[in-house]
Design an enzyme around this catalytic site. Structure first.
Site, PDB file in Angstrom:
ATOM      1  CE1 TYR A   1      -3.650   2.627   1.325  1.00  0.00           C
ATOM      2  CE2 TYR A   1      -1.659   3.616   2.232  1.00  0.00           C
ATOM      3  CZ  TYR A   1      -2.991   3.712   1.872  1.00  0.00           C
ATOM      4  OH  TYR A   1      -3.661   4.892   2.057  1.00  0.00           O
TER       5      TYR A   1
ATOM      6  CD  GLU B   1      -5.970   4.531  -0.534  1.00  0.00           C
ATOM      7  OE1 GLU B   1      -7.035   4.237  -1.116  1.00  0.00           O
ATOM      8  OE2 GLU B   1      -5.893   4.661   0.701  1.00  0.00           O
TER       9      GLU B   1
END
Ligand code: GDP
Ligand code: MN
Length: 399
Positions: free
Chosen positions: A119, A208
């Protein structure tokens, strides 16, 4: 009205100043900045999905394009072995309702083999007033969950906006997260730097990548994208401004945006117009206290001229749920007499069926009330306090 509802309304106000992009649009921007993504095509029909799969070749993944997360779990992401299968999977996903978002667009891309899911994101840390990178090797799940369950695995790093991004910062993120493979380290360092370029270059508020995957061959790439751009910067980015999906938004919210009115749709029957978010929030409360429910949340901001009032009234009165309208104005820089004249001018220019209650307080309030009392248009009620005004508006809505 529940606190949650109010907070949601508040968030919507904040979010109204941001443009959320679909995954495929974010990936388009990633690609522009040199962040690796899979080859893909958008599709809006099963036939287009089949054609896209044919062009791409091999196994593909069919992905619902909706402005909400967790599409995987909701059945909005499916692998397809060949073009016919892609068409079938597209048929299953199109029209699906994913938490209130109906799927109208798909993204078809080369299926990836996944060895690891990481991530990576960059956003603003408002408290510190700096961009904040977050990176973890625990990707694929919600970052909130990682932060809660394995906080040590989440590496956070601020960038000084004036100094700009420094390559050692990428290395720090990577080592702190425990990425040991040199090939991965190298690729991720480049991606971190390019993500910073993308974030600054597009005036983003959030970029993101979840998951940032590593393939069995050791290739790192962005499998998903969540991209939010600051509304106020869209003049600088006409190509991004065009990405806004006006059809998916509430038509009244779209109209409001067009007219520059802050408007949030709620469920009740009293239309609310105030100046300043704080005052509007307390107006929602007072309507609740008076036994009513707000139909919306409309903020005139600093303006109170006829144009602004007409624009706001036009948006509010288009909502069929609105049974009465409550104008709650506290004059500061905005002068109450000006707002009063704005209301009268608006009433001359448009026919409004709903009764209007006006509460004026603050700068030139007395003068404003006199202007309204002198003109005394039908269906307009002037009250001196916020509570009296709210009670009157609720009473009229329930008549
Ligand atoms: P989200 O659920 O809305 O966040 O959508 P994502 O794009 O992040 O996809 C969710 C999950 O679907 C990923 O974490 C993967 O496990 C899976 N997935 C998505 N694309 C592919 C792919 O190309 N190949 C494989 N094997 N899985 C995929
Ligand atoms: Mn995701």
């Amino acid at each position: 009205m529940s606190a949650a509802r109010r907070i949601a309304a508040m968030f919507a106000v904040t979010l109204a100043a941001a443009l959320d992009l679909y995954e495929y649009q974010g990936k388009q921007l990633f690609k522009r900045y040199g962040i690796p993504v899979s080859d893909g095509r958008p599709a809006t029909t099963p036939e287009e999905a089949r054609a896209a799969a044919e062009e791409i070749g091999g196994q593909v993944v069919v992905k619902a394009q909706v402005l909400t997360g967790g599409r995987g779990k909701a059945g909005g992401i499916k692998l397809a072995d060949d073009p016919a299968d892609a068409e079938a999977k597209a048929r299953e996903i199109l029209g699906l309702d994913i938490r209130g978002h109906v799927v109208r667009t798909l993204w078809i891309e080369t299926a990836s083999e996944i060895a690891k899911e990481y991530y990576l994101s960059i956003t603003f840390d408002r408290g510190v007033k700096k961009p904040l990178f977050m990176f973890t090797t625990h990707g694929g799940m919600d970052i909130e969950e990682v932060a809660e369950k394995t906080p040590d695995a989440l590496v956070r790093l601020h960038v000084d906006a004036l100094e700009g991004f420094q390559p050692y910062q990428a290395r720090r993120l990577i080592y702190a997260a425990g990425v040991e493979d040199p090939g991965e380290q190298k690729q991720i360092a480049v991606i971190v730097e390019k993500l910073y370029d993308a974030f600054v270059g597009t005036d983003a508020m959030l970029c993101e990548i979840n998951p940032l995957i590593v393939t069995p061959e050791g290739e790192v790439k962005a499998l998903d994208s969540k991209f939010t751009v600051d509304d106020n910067a869209l003049d600088k980015h006409p190509d991004i401004a065009e990405m806004r999906d006006t059809a998916a938004a509430d038509p009244l919210e779209a109209l409001a945006r067009e007219k520059g009115v802050t408007y949030v749709k709620l469920d009740g029957e009293v239309g609310i117009l105030g100046n300043g978010a704080g005052l509007v929030m307390s107006t929602l409360d007072v309507i609740g206290l008076s036994g009513g429910e707000p139909a919306n949340f409309c903020d005139l901001g600093g303006g109170g001229d006829a144009e602004g009032v007409v624009d706001a009234l036009e948006v509010i009165t288009k909502d069929p749920q609105v049974k009465s309208i409550f104008f709650n104005i506290f004059g500061g820089i905005t002068r109450c007499d000006e707002v009063a004249r704005g209301i009268l001018a608006a009433l001359e220019r448009m026919t409004i069926e709903q009764p209007i209650v006006v509460r004026l307080d603050g700068t030139n309030a007395e003068e404003g009330r006199k202007v309204l009392a002198d003109a005394a248009p039908a269906g307009l009620y002037v009250e001196a306090t916020m509570l009296d005004g709210a009670r009157k508006a609720v009473e009229l809505a329930h008549d």
